[in-house]
Design a protein around this motif. Structure first.
Motif, PDB file in Angstrom:
ATOM      1  N   LEU A 196       0.808  -1.218   0.000  1.00 53.34           N
ATOM      2  CA  LEU A 196       0.000   0.000   0.000  1.00 53.34           C
ATOM      3  C   LEU A 196       0.845   1.274   0.000  1.00 53.34           C
ATOM      4  CD1 LEU A 196      -2.793  -1.023   2.538  1.00 53.34           C
ATOM      5  CD2 LEU A 196      -2.877  -1.083   0.038  1.00 53.34           C
ATOM      6  N   ILE A 197       1.992   1.252   0.671  1.00 56.69           N
ATOM      7  CA  ILE A 197       2.776   2.474   0.844  1.00 56.69           C
ATOM      8  C   ILE A 197       4.235   2.291   0.436  1.00 56.69           C
ATOM      9  CG2 ILE A 197       3.569   4.202   2.513  1.00 56.69           C
ATOM     10  CD1 ILE A 197       1.103   3.634   4.178  1.00 56.69           C
ATOM     11  N   GLY A 198       4.869   1.300   0.981  1.00 55.32           N
ATOM     12  CA  GLY A 198       6.315   1.169   0.871  1.00 55.32           C
ATOM     13  C   GLY A 198       6.850   1.156  -0.548  1.00 55.32           C
ATOM     14  N   ARG A 199       6.168   0.481  -1.448  1.00 60.90           N
ATOM     15  CA  ARG A 199       6.701   0.391  -2.805  1.00 60.90           C
ATOM     16  C   ARG A 199       6.572   1.702  -3.573  1.00 60.90           C
ATOM     17  NH1 ARG A 199       2.388  -2.982  -6.505  1.00 60.90           N
ATOM     18  NH2 ARG A 199       0.460  -2.008  -5.774  1.00 60.90           N
ATOM     19  N   TYR A 200       5.817   2.658  -3.040  1.00 62.41           N
ATOM     20  CA  TYR A 200       5.684   3.960  -3.689  1.00 62.41           C
ATOM     21  C   TYR A 200       6.618   5.012  -3.089  1.00 62.41           C
ATOM     22  CZ  TYR A 200       1.408   1.896  -5.541  1.00 62.41           C
ATOM     23  OH  TYR A 200       0.510   1.067  -6.174  1.00 62.41           O
ATOM     24  N   LEU A 201       7.388   4.648  -2.090  1.00 62.03           N
ATOM     25  CA  LEU A 201       8.338   5.566  -1.471  1.00 62.03           C
ATOM     26  C   LEU A 201       9.713   5.334  -2.088  1.00 62.03           C
ATOM     27  CD1 LEU A 201       7.264   5.351   2.285  1.00 62.03           C
ATOM     28  CD2 LEU A 201       6.512   6.983   0.536  1.00 62.03           C
ATOM     29  N   GLN A 202      10.177   6.310  -2.845  1.00 66.90           N
ATOM     30  CA  GLN A 202      11.471   6.208  -3.521  1.00 66.90           C
ATOM     31  C   GLN A 202      12.481   7.057  -2.759  1.00 66.90           C
ATOM     32  OE1 GLN A 202      11.706   4.055  -5.799  1.00 66.90           O
ATOM     33  NE2 GLN A 202       9.524   3.738  -6.244  1.00 66.90           N
ATOM     34  N   ASP A 203      13.560   6.407  -2.324  1.00 67.20           N
ATOM     35  CA  ASP A 203      14.547   7.122  -1.522  1.00 67.20           C
ATOM     36  C   ASP A 203      15.937   6.994  -2.133  1.00 67.20           C
ATOM     37  OD1 ASP A 203      14.548   4.346  -0.872  1.00 67.20           O
ATOM     38  OD2 ASP A 203      15.868   4.803   0.816  1.00 67.20           O
ATOM     39  N   THR A 204      16.782   7.945  -1.766  1.00 71.60           N
ATOM     40  CA  THR A 204      18.173   7.936  -2.195  1.00 71.60           C
ATOM     41  C   THR A 204      18.996   8.755  -1.214  1.00 71.60           C
ATOM     42  OG1 THR A 204      19.697   8.430  -4.011  1.00 71.60           O
ATOM     43  CG2 THR A 204      17.912   9.971  -3.658  1.00 71.60           C
ATOM     44  N   ASN A 205      20.248   8.349  -1.058  1.00 70.38           N
ATOM     45  CA  ASN A 205      21.185   9.146  -0.264  1.00 70.38           C
ATOM     46  C   ASN A 205      22.194   9.870  -1.150  1.00 70.38           C
ATOM     47  OD1 ASN A 205      22.689   7.007  -1.148  1.00 70.38           O
ATOM     48  ND2 ASN A 205      23.331   6.304   0.881  1.00 70.38           N
ATOM     49  N   ASN A 206      21.987   9.750  -2.464  1.00 69.41           N
ATOM     50  CA  ASN A 206      22.827  10.486  -3.416  1.00 69.41           C
ATOM     51  C   ASN A 206      22.173  11.844  -3.686  1.00 69.41           C
ATOM     52  OD1 ASN A 206      24.502  11.364  -5.419  1.00 69.41           O
ATOM     53  ND2 ASN A 206      24.213   9.627  -6.780  1.00 69.41           N
ATOM     54  N   ALA A 207      22.162  12.660  -2.655  1.00 75.68           N
ATOM     55  CA  ALA A 207      21.480  13.957  -2.727  1.00 75.68           C
ATOM     56  C   ALA A 207      22.252  14.964  -1.891  1.00 75.68           C
ATOM     57  CB  ALA A 207      20.040  13.840  -2.225  1.00 75.68           C
ATOM     58  N   TYR A 208      22.218  16.220  -2.363  1.00 75.05           N
ATOM     59  CA  TYR A 208      23.003  17.261  -1.710  1.00 75.05           C
ATOM     60  C   TYR A 208      22.230  18.581  -1.751  1.00 75.05           C
ATOM     61  CZ  TYR A 208      26.575  13.775  -2.680  1.00 75.05           C
ATOM     62  OH  TYR A 208      27.264  12.596  -2.772  1.00 75.05           O
ATOM     63  N   LEU A 209      22.428  19.379  -0.713  1.00 81.95           N
ATOM     64  CA  LEU A 209      21.855  20.721  -0.688  1.00 81.95           C
ATOM     65  C   LEU A 209      22.624  21.618  -1.653  1.00 81.95           C
ATOM     66  CD1 LEU A 209      21.252  21.262   3.123  1.00 81.95           C
ATOM     67  CD2 LEU A 209      19.502  21.149   1.363  1.00 81.95           C
ATOM     68  N   GLN A 210      21.902  22.464  -2.371  1.00 84.37           N
ATOM     69  CA  GLN A 210      22.514  23.386  -3.302  1.00 84.37           C
ATOM     70  C   GLN A 210      21.802  24.728  -3.237  1.00 84.37           C
ATOM     71  OE1 GLN A 210      22.865  21.867  -7.283  1.00 84.37           O
ATOM     72  NE2 GLN A 210      24.192  20.174  -6.699  1.00 84.37           N
ATOM     73  N   ALA A 211      22.453  25.737  -3.774  1.00 86.23           N
ATOM     74  CA  ALA A 211      21.876  27.082  -3.861  1.00 86.23           C
ATOM     75  C   ALA A 211      22.477  27.761  -5.085  1.00 86.23           C
ATOM     76  CB  ALA A 211      22.158  27.897  -2.599  1.00 86.23           C
ATOM     77  N   ASP A 212      21.689  28.631  -5.706  1.00 83.90           N
ATOM     78  CA  ASP A 212      22.152  29.358  -6.887  1.00 83.90           C
ATOM     79  C   ASP A 212      22.939  30.586  -6.420  1.00 83.90           C
ATOM     80  OD1 ASP A 212      20.911  27.529  -8.555  1.00 83.90           O
ATOM     81  OD2 ASP A 212      19.025  28.625  -8.536  1.00 83.90           O
ATOM     82  N   ALA A 213      24.192  30.334  -6.059  1.00 82.85           N
ATOM     83  CA  ALA A 213      25.044  31.399  -5.545  1.00 82.85           C
ATOM     84  C   ALA A 213      25.406  32.386  -6.658  1.00 82.85           C
ATOM     85  CB  ALA A 213      26.310  30.818  -4.931  1.00 82.85           C
ATOM     86  N   VAL A 214      25.647  33.634  -6.261  1.00 82.09           N
ATOM     87  CA  VAL A 214      25.988  34.707  -7.197  1.00 82.09           C
ATOM     88  C   VAL A 214      27.414  35.157  -6.907  1.00 82.09           C
ATOM     89  CG1 VAL A 214      25.452  37.046  -7.967  1.00 82.09           C
ATOM     90  CG2 VAL A 214      23.605  35.455  -7.410  1.00 82.09           C
ATOM     91  N   ALA A 215      28.269  35.055  -7.914  1.00 78.19           N
ATOM     92  CA  ALA A 215      29.646  35.520  -7.772  1.00 78.19           C
ATOM     93  C   ALA A 215      29.691  37.040  -7.914  1.00 78.19           C
ATOM     94  CB  ALA A 215      30.539  34.861  -8.811  1.00 78.19           C
TER      95      ALA A 215
END
Length: 391
Positions: free
Chosen positions: A59-78
């Motif tokens: 009912l639930i578990g097979r629809y939860l897609q997870d990954t640890n290949n993820a990182y916080l990012q921001a559109d920094a301005v130089a």
């Protein structure tokens, strides 16, 4: 002496049978009602857990897609200057919070101030040229009006002279008037004709002078526009001596110091919009079949153990990560090994003020996307494929 060992050897043999009989008479643990009930309860608990897990997965578990290949990012301005010069002031420190429009550093403005003053002086000269050209045009227009007035007077004189000659010429032929008088009238006619021609020439000259003056005026106006453009460019360069923050954020990677010479385009610092963080999560291609923008996500950050943040899928990349690599793979060779590709997914982070004080770009996160809202996508895809096959 030889019999003693035999007696010692026979003694234990005579004691063994009682031990074996004791072991045979010991009851089995399964005959204990407590043990049997414990086993029954344990098996039932395991079965219940398996059933619950199966229902949860279906009912639930097979629809939860997870990954640890993820990182916080921001559109920094130089932050980089558009001009060259020596830095006279640095108004911010490392990791300082800044607002959009806040000054960050200043470059020596004296050269650019002088260039702006020079451009403004050229504008004044061009404006004077325009005033002079305008006055010239007005003067030539007045000359044209005067020439036209003289032409009208000369035309009247010419008409009168022609009329006089036409009236007195028959009289002189009949002897009623003298030939000298007629010759005098003809002389007046020629003089009137010459005056009229001169007036017409003055009109033509005045018109030419007006055109020339008009051209000078237009040239002066064009010079003024060029001077104004140069002044505007000089003003922009002068304004660029003060660099301001384009967005709200936090200062990072500051490499500039007072007295340093910076060239146009040199990175001096970076403004990181920590309030607008997002996650770049790289899901396997087998996980994105039901993933769509707008689906909720649960985020776990290593820096905040035990805290579950929330987010929303914003967009899915139009290609796998390998397609945007510097050297995209070319698989049209004899050696090919299928590798599960990763698809970048952008996820918006919904975090409070306290959490954002900790979150910075580059942090590792674990992301779980709930795709239950699109659970019928596979059936719809299958139906479309079948419909296309029937056609």
């Amino acid at each position: 002496m030889s019999e003693q060992p035999s007696r010692h050897d026979d003694a234990p043999a005579q004691q063994d049978p009682p031990d074996h009989e004791a072991e045979e008479k010991k009851p089995s643990p399964l005959k204990n009602p407590k043990v049997r009930w414990a086993l029954i309860i344990g098996v039932n608990v395991v079965l219940a857990v398996l059933v619950i897990w199966l229902f949860y997965h279906l009912l639930i578990g097979r629809y939860l897609q997870d990954t640890n290949n993820a990182y916080l990012q921001a559109d920094a301005v130089a932050v980089a200057p558009r001009i060259n010069g020596y830095v006279t002031e640095v108004l911010v420190q490392d990791n300082q919070q800044v607002k959009a429009g806040e000054p960050l550093l200043r470059i020596d403005p004296r050269t650019y101030r002088a260039t702006l003053d020079q451009a403004e002086a050229v504008i004044a000269v061009r404006q004077a040229d325009i005033a002079a050209a305008t006055a010239g045009v007005q003067g030539q227009q007045a000359s044209l009006i005067q020439a036209r007035t003289q032409s009208v007077a000369a035309a009247a004189t010419l008409r009168f002279a022609k009329a006089e000659v036409a009236r007195f010429a028959p009289l002189a032929a009949s002897g009623a008037d003298t030939h000298e008088h007629v010759e005098s009238l003809r002389h007046d006619l020629q003089r009137a004709q010459a005056q009229y021609d001169a007036a017409q020439a003055q009109i033509t000259g005045a018109q030419s002078q007006i055109q020339a003056s008009q051209a000078q005026l237009e040239q002066a106006q064009a010079g003024l526009k060029q001077a104004q453009a140069d002044a505007a460019q000089a003003a922009v360069a002068f304004e660029d001596t003060e660099l301001r923050a384009r967005i709200d954020g936090r200062i990072g990677n500051k490499t500039v110091q007072v007295g340093q010479f910076v060239a146009a385009g040199t990175r001096t610092m970076t403004v990181v919009p920590v309030a607008s963080l997002y996650i770049a999560a790289n899901f396997k291609e087998t996980q994105v079949g039901l993933m769509r923008p707008g689906q909720p996500a649960t985020i776990k950050v290593d820096a905040l153990p035990g805290v579950d943040l929330h987010g929303t899928v914003e967009s899915i990349s139009p290609g796998t990560g390998s397609q945007f690599a510097l050297l995209p793979p070319q698989n049209a060779t004899g050696n090919f090994t299928k590798v599960v590709q990763r698809v970048p997914v952008r996820i918006k982070v919904d975090a409070g003020t306290e959490a954002r004080q900790v979150l910075v770009p580059g942090m590792s996160v674990d992301v779980t996307v709930d795709t239950r809202g699109n659970k019928g996508a596979r059936e719809r895809t299958r139906d479309e494929a079948e419909a296309g096959k029937d056609r």
